[in-house]
Design a protein around this motif. Structure first.
Motif, PDB file in Angstrom:
ATOM      1  N   GLN A   1     -16.291   3.986   4.371  1.00 33.73           N
ATOM      2  CA  GLN A   1     -15.953   3.760   2.971  1.00 33.73           C
ATOM      3  C   GLN A   1     -16.008   5.045   2.134  1.00 33.73           C
ATOM      4  O   GLN A   1     -15.552   5.056   0.987  1.00 33.73           O
ATOM      5  CB  GLN A   1     -16.909   2.718   2.373  1.00 33.73           C
TER       6      GLN A   1
ATOM      7  N   ARG B   1       0.852  -1.193   0.000  1.00 32.60           N
ATOM      8  CA  ARG B   1       0.000   0.000   0.000  1.00 32.60           C
ATOM      9  C   ARG B   1       0.885   1.239   0.000  1.00 32.60           C
ATOM     10  O   ARG B   1       1.995   1.211   0.521  1.00 32.60           O
ATOM     11  CB  ARG B   1      -0.908   0.025   1.234  1.00 32.60           C
TER      12      ARG B   1
ATOM     13  N   THR C   1      -0.133   4.548   1.126  1.00 32.68           N
ATOM     14  CA  THR C   1      -0.434   5.584   2.116  1.00 32.68           C
ATOM     15  C   THR C   1       0.204   5.300   3.476  1.00 32.68           C
ATOM     16  O   THR C   1       0.215   4.163   3.955  1.00 32.68           O
ATOM     17  CB  THR C   1      -1.955   5.718   2.301  1.00 32.68           C
TER      18      THR C   1
ATOM     19  N   SER D   1      -7.812   5.597   2.269  1.00 35.52           N
ATOM     20  CA  SER D   1      -7.634   4.153   2.150  1.00 35.52           C
ATOM     21  C   SER D   1      -6.868   3.627   3.357  1.00 35.52           C
ATOM     22  O   SER D   1      -6.201   4.381   4.070  1.00 35.52           O
ATOM     23  CB  SER D   1      -6.869   3.826   0.864  1.00 35.52           C
ATOM     24  N   ILE D   2      -6.952   2.331   3.595  1.00 31.91           N
ATOM     25  CA  ILE D   2      -6.210   1.714   4.692  1.00 31.91           C
ATOM     26  C   ILE D   2      -4.714   1.905   4.432  1.00 31.91           C
ATOM     27  O   ILE D   2      -4.202   1.523   3.378  1.00 31.91           O
ATOM     28  CB  ILE D   2      -6.532   0.214   4.828  1.00 31.91           C
TER      29      ILE D   2
END
Length: 427
Positions: free
Chosen positions: A198, A135, A137, A203-204
């Motif tokens: 959501q 990911r 982020t 984002s996660i």
């Protein structure tokens, strides 16, 4: 040129050094000698050091035990530079760090040498988190400071420092630190809501990075319960937890790691500054073994192998073979807290708020420009202090951990005189 070299004053720096210099503007003299918590300048004036190299000199200036080890090492032609090759100095540090720091605390980390500075450690932590989780982020906090290179700046909150990047700082998202909105707002719930919604647009992340005590951000202290809940939040949502202990670590808050009393075990820990013991450049990144998926050379640097720092760092760890230094910091930290509480109470017109933990404390003034003025007068009277916070509103107390009670009280009394002088001007 010969004329410039002969000048025993600050002018040579004004003439030849870049305008980017900063600390020498706050402390406009030429320092020549130092021992433990005392500095001396070219005119022979003595200063008490409540700055400690921004936390790089926890064991004082020219620590005699480390100095002796360094001199012996040099006189025996020990390896100085080694990239990441195996050396006896590195082996001794690794062995001692494991035996004195990790094992007694039940910690299982691989030790990475990312480069010589705190931002090197943070950069390696961010890269590894992204690599492991796949990911982009990284989540960080309001008032955070994590370094001056681009990746570290992207997770740093300070507007002035961020503007120095010259390019967009991306792939980070900021959330409120503990008590950012005051005591009444539970920021862990805010963060959980953002992560679980959501439609939050967030984002996660691969990781959450935090300082348990935000040094440059204003001596903002995270409560232990808040840290535990952040750690639980990370675990429940498959997010890595990175603790940046570059300034708050190595005993600055009392325990070796600043997070120990919270009872948490971060996935990655960043250490620099005083890990080198003598003020020598050194940084390490501690990573849980299962996260160590680096390919050889995937993160490297010419000065990862500063063997002089390994020698001093290994000797510095001797301070942690018993509780003597810890108890010393705890006692002096209580002295500082009581002193600052009384100071804030005595001069209510300064609107002072006491912050911090251990020997990383300060007083935030509610009057604009006051902290800068207090620190400027302190310098004139023989006390080295810096400011912290988004608006430089905090006068920061961060002496070497090895300072004795007499030196600590003497420095605090100078501070009190400075506050008194400023208070009179406000009336």
């Amino acid at each position: 040129m010969r004329e410039l070299l002969d000048k025993p004053n600050i002018s040579i720096f004004e003439e030849l050094e870049s305008e980017v210099r900063s600390y020498c503007r706050s402390f406009p003299t030429v320092f020549t000698q130092a021992e433990n918590y005392k500095l001396r300048d070219v005119a022979g004036k003595e200063y008490i050091d409540f700055f400690a190299g921004a936390g790089a000199l926890n064991y004082g200036h020219n620590n005699p035990k480390m100095k002796e080890k360094l001199i012996d090492y040099m006189m025996n032609n020990g390896i100085t530079h080694s990239l990441d090759m195996a050396t006896s100095a590195k082996a001794e540090f690794l062995k001692k760090f494991n035996q004195v720091i990790l094992k007694p605390r039940g910690l299982d980390y691989k030790i990475m040498f990312p480069g010589p500075t705190g931002t090197n450690s943070v950069e390696s932590a961010l890269k590894l988190a992204r690599k492991v989780k796949g990911r982009e982020t990284i989540m960080s906090f309001t008032n955070a400071f994590h370094g001056m290179s681009l990746g570290s700046l992207a997770v740093t909150g300070n507007k002035f420092k961020r503007e120095g990047a010259g390019v967009p700082l991306q792939h980070s998202v900021f959330v409120p630190f503990d008590k950012y909105y005051g005591e009444e707002v539970d920021t862990v719930e805010v963060i959980a809501k953002i992560l679980d919604d959501q439609s939050s647009g967030v984002s996660i992340p691969a990781a959450i990075i935090l300082e348990t005590v935000q040094g440059e951000g204003g001596i903002n202290v995270a409560r232990y319960e808040w840290l535990r809940r952040i750690a639980e939040l990370c675990k429940s949502r498959d997010i890595l937890l990175i603790v940046d202990d570059v300034q708050a670590g190595c005993g600055r808050t009392g325990t070796f790691f600043s997070f120990e009393k919270a009872g948490i075990v971060p996935d990655i820990v960043c250490l620099s500054k005083s890990i080198g013991g003598y003020g020598l450049p050194m940084a390490i990144t501690l990573i849980r073994p299962y996260l160590d998926i680096w390919k050889p050379g995937e993160h490297n640097g010419t000065f990862r192998g500063n063997n002089m720092a390994f020698v001093a760092a290994a000797e510095a760890l001797s301070y942690w073979e018993n509780d003597e230094l810890y108890n010393h910091v705890e006692k002096n930290g209580q002295t500082v807290r009581l002193f600052l509480d009384k100071l804030a109470e005595k001069y209510p017109n300064m609107k002072g708020q006491v912050r911090g933990r251990g020997l990383m404390q300060g007083i935030a003034f509610g009057v604009e420009g006051l902290a800068d003025k207090v620190c400027r007068i302190a310098f004139e009277r023989g006390l080295i202090m810096e400011t912290a916070g988004a608006d430089n509103e905090v006068a920061k107390i961060m002496p070497p951990l090895t300072i004795d009670h007499e030196g600590l009280v003497k420095g605090l009394n100078i501070l009190a005189d400075c506050v008194k002088a400023c208070s009179k001007e406000l009336n």
